[in-house]
Enzyme design. Structure first.
Site, PDB file in Angstrom:
ATOM      1  N   HIS A 115      -4.084  13.589   1.786  1.00 35.63           N
ATOM      2  CA  HIS A 115      -4.379  12.589   2.822  1.00 35.63           C
ATOM      3  C   HIS A 115      -3.234  12.516   3.831  1.00 35.63           C
ATOM      4  CE1 HIS A 115      -5.704   8.849   4.695  1.00 35.63           C
ATOM      5  NE2 HIS A 115      -4.528   8.307   4.412  1.00 35.63           N
ATOM      6  N   GLU A 141      -9.357   3.993  -2.396  1.00 34.98           N
ATOM      7  CA  GLU A 141      -8.080   3.791  -3.086  1.00 34.98           C
ATOM      8  C   GLU A 141      -8.309   3.159  -4.457  1.00 34.98           C
ATOM      9  OE1 GLU A 141      -4.814   2.066  -1.051  1.00 34.98           O
ATOM     10  OE2 GLU A 141      -5.455   2.743   0.937  1.00 34.98           O
ATOM     11  N   GLN A 159      -4.987   1.590  15.084  1.00 34.24           N
ATOM     12  CA  GLN A 159      -3.824   2.116  14.373  1.00 34.24           C
ATOM     13  C   GLN A 159      -3.036   3.101  15.233  1.00 34.24           C
ATOM     14  OE1 GLN A 159      -4.863   3.685  10.537  1.00 34.24           O
ATOM     15  NE2 GLN A 159      -2.779   4.328  10.018  1.00 34.24           N
ATOM     16  N   ASP A 167       0.846  -1.193   0.000  1.00 33.79           N
ATOM     17  CA  ASP A 167       0.000   0.000   0.000  1.00 33.79           C
ATOM     18  C   ASP A 167       0.884   1.245   0.000  1.00 33.79           C
ATOM     19  OD1 ASP A 167      -2.511   1.130  -0.151  1.00 33.79           O
ATOM     20  OD2 ASP A 167      -2.713   1.349   2.015  1.00 33.79           O
ATOM     21  N   THR A 172      -4.997   6.260   0.151  1.00 37.90           N
ATOM     22  CA  THR A 172      -6.257   7.000   0.148  1.00 37.90           C
ATOM     23  C   THR A 172      -6.155   8.218  -0.761  1.00 37.90           C
ATOM     24  OG1 THR A 172      -6.538   6.293   2.411  1.00 37.90           O
ATOM     25  CG2 THR A 172      -7.964   8.079   1.650  1.00 37.90           C
TER      26      THR A 172
END
Lengths: 437, 437
Positions: free
Chosen positions: A145, A212, A251, A138, A370
């Site tokens: 973002h 995404e 997170q 990713d 994102t």
């Protein structure tokens, strides 16, 4: 590298009438690939191509033997339960099959009689993963973002000094990626409130989506070899929509120093259709960087990348709550953005990823990160839209959200438009939150 | 969960004489699995079991049909180019095959005549990856490593507040993991000197190894389900040696905020042999935590985990330079450590990884993280031994190293010893640095 050719001609029409209707995601200029079978059947999954509201069954096309040369080899490889072999064949095979399909599906094609029996209505099919994703990485390519999220996690230091030099990325989890329609329980885990002495365990309270694109690698590279930027796009088979679900409270507590882990790996959802890089040729745009920003190091720089390295892929996100379903209320759109805002291009991602000799295998996927745009309304996550959970957003039926609630379905769509070309679309990716177990 | 049984009896001897020699890694009490074929042949790769200095060819064992029930099913599944199917069958099948192999290889076995033709000298074989690793997660379970490295990357904040609560881990790259013997070019990438205004691009200058164990998942779990700690070890097929090569200068520049990426994914090397969890039963130890430290949250706590959740797996690292090879000088041992120092157990890693519903597939691998012990001499990386590149270490032939140089081969070994039980070993994992391309 994909350029405009006869398959992009906006005057082409198909003998499949629904492909000629204005607003369809799947005109004859698109021709994306998926793996499908008739819903609730015991058929083998196999390759299919979207045309209007139908799926062209590549098993029947392959068995009909109507193509020759590379197109024949390609459709034979795509007649499988996963597209990896086809994806690994490389650009000339992908192009040959696209051209053959475009000609066979055109109004007036000799193959119409043969292929009419190869159509299955999209409403009658189910999809599986289009390919086996060996590794998923990713990226973090939206500077909007990165800045918005950085300011929530690190108010004093939102955009780290490496951001404008390094296409920041991290490895994600492949096993928990599934195709549109995925429904999964709200994840549990450790969280720690800022004022608490110790962490606690329980269901995630700040569950979010991330808007995404998924970028599928086709032909790979050998370990120890890198892919130069001039050649990078030849390795990119195509693009899908990708929802990288995120548990923000998990997170915040777990991510230092090694990055996101359980906050991400409980589920990720891809759209069934892969829109090929070649199909996207008309929607390329210039890639520029503010002249006050550092310009890329040499290995991330090419004339073609500057000229047409970006893609104007428009995307939106909608939430459908349980109440909306009960009330037969349409999903509520919450934001819209475009991949053209990306600070790094796909070619730069591919080249950076391999510059140390790391190898790609066919079917590997890159997440774009994102895709938030420059305006607050273009944010690709609820974390941003709710300003870190401080402000609710109001949905079209009056319900409010800071983060996702059980029963919420998140629906993402994508499409491309350009002067002189037909609109093409990505279909949608949908996923639903079940209560925690 | 694996406990002591007849296969661990130290009085057992094998009709394979080399298995009875003192100091062998592979007595009849070990019986690890690999995928092999005769070197430089075009044979199919298939499963094998180490016994003394031989490999027992599981293709021949399977075809001989000498086992029954679960052991027969298991050996049939292990007769394949990868062990995933066998690994996915679960504990009862692994145990049944181990018992059948132990009995068949014992002195006095009726199967000696049949199996003598199934032995291939280890010196004549080559190995491939023992299984397909779908996803690889690297943990960070040595608090000594975390503290030492943390003090180099963040002098003011070496051990982050989450470390004693969360088994910290991150996703790694599967595609670049290869089996012992891997040779790869020195990676290139971006680095930034502390006093430089801008980063530069070039070959890594601080190339390092990391002394780790690899932990292979056997039976997986469904997405959305978690594996309780009481049941966690039933999902763990076995252990290997693992060198998680690291480019420290790339890492320092790239790793914030999403963790290590190109600093790690250019290569990682596993030993060919998987020592099963069951074989390790005699070398289990208590898992304790300093009473001043926070104790684990409930989902990471069990009586069995306290009692015997740790494994005393001893490991060492040696460097063999080009000059040593030219001079016929033995490799220079640079450190020695044990997995018993791990702050978190394997069961805690498995349970934490799945507590959010993340799914494992058979063959997935967990890295233990660098296994540094409490003393400086027990450090599992050159970064630590050289105190961040400030002090050279002197090798046994007088050469000095702060980090790895081109031509260096790194050799890691592992073994277990316990009162009343035979020593068993892991063999070795070796890898070599080639010049940058």
């Amino acid at each position: 590298m994909s350029f405009i050719n006869e398959t992009h001609d906006n005057s082409l029409t198909s003998w499949v009438a629904s492909a000629n209707q204005s607003g369809t995601d799947f005109p004859i200029q698109n021709l994306p690939f998926a793996i499908f079978r008739r819903a609730n059947s015991s058929e083998e999954f196999r390759g299919g191509v979207a045309i209007g509201d139908q799926v062209l069954d590549l098993a029947i096309v392959a068995e009909a033997g109507i193509f020759s040369g590379e197109a024949h080899s390609a459709v034979t490889a795509a007649n499988a339960a996963a597209l990896n072999e086809f994806m690994g064949m490389g650009q000339s095979y992908w192009s040959a099959l696209r051209l053959a399909l475009s000609r066979a599906l055109r109004e007036g094609s000799d193959h119409q009689n043969t292929l009419e029996g190869a159509l299955v209505p999209q409403s009658d099919v189910e999809y599986s993963m289009p390919c086996h994703i060996g590794d998923y990485t990713d990226f973090y390519t939206s500077i909007y973002h990165a800045t918005a999220v950085g300011s929530l996690f690190r108010p004093d230091n939102p955009l780290l000094p490496n951001y404008k030099w390094v296409p920041i990325g991290y490895h994600g989890r492949s096993s928990s990626i599934d195709v549109s329609g995925q429904a999964f329980p709200r994840p549990k885990g450790q969280t720690k409130a800022p004022d608490a002495d110790t962490p606690s365990f329980g269901p995630c309270k700040r569950l979010d989506y991330e808007l995404e694109l998924g970028i599928y690698l086709g032909k790979g590279n050998e370990l120890g070899e890198h892919i130069a930027i001039e050649n990078a796009e030849n390795h990119v088979f195509g693009f899908c929509l990708f929802n990288d679900w995120s548990a923000r409270d998990l997170q915040a507590w777990e991510y230092q120093p090694l990055g996101p882990f359980l906050a991400k790996n409980f589920a990720s959802t891809v759209s069934p259709w892969i829109v090929t890089t070649e199909a996207l040729a008309p929607y390329r745009t210039q890639w520029t960087r503010d002249e006050n920003d550092p310009q890329p190091l040499e290995y991330l720089e090419s004339a073609q990348n500057r000229e047409s390295g970006s893609f104007d892929i428009q995307m939106d996100v909608a939430i459908e709550t349980q109440k909306m379903r009960a009330d037969n209320h349409a999903p509520s759109k919450v934001s819209e953005s475009s991949f053209k805002h990306s600070y790094w291009t796909v070619a730069q991602m591919v080249t950076h990823h391999t510059v140390n000799g790391c190898n790609f295998l066919p079917g590997d996927m890159l997440g774009s990160g994102t895709q938030s745009g420059p305006d607050h309304e273009e944010a690709g996550s609820l974390l941003e839209l709710s300003r870190g959970g401080k402000e609710s957003i109001t949905l079209t039926n009056g319900e409010e959200r800071k983060f996702l609630e059980d029963g919420d379905t998140v629906i993402m769509r994508g499409w491309c438009e350009a002067e002189g070309f037909n609109r093409i679309g990505f279909g949608s990716v949908e996923g639903t939150i079940l209560p925690a177990k």
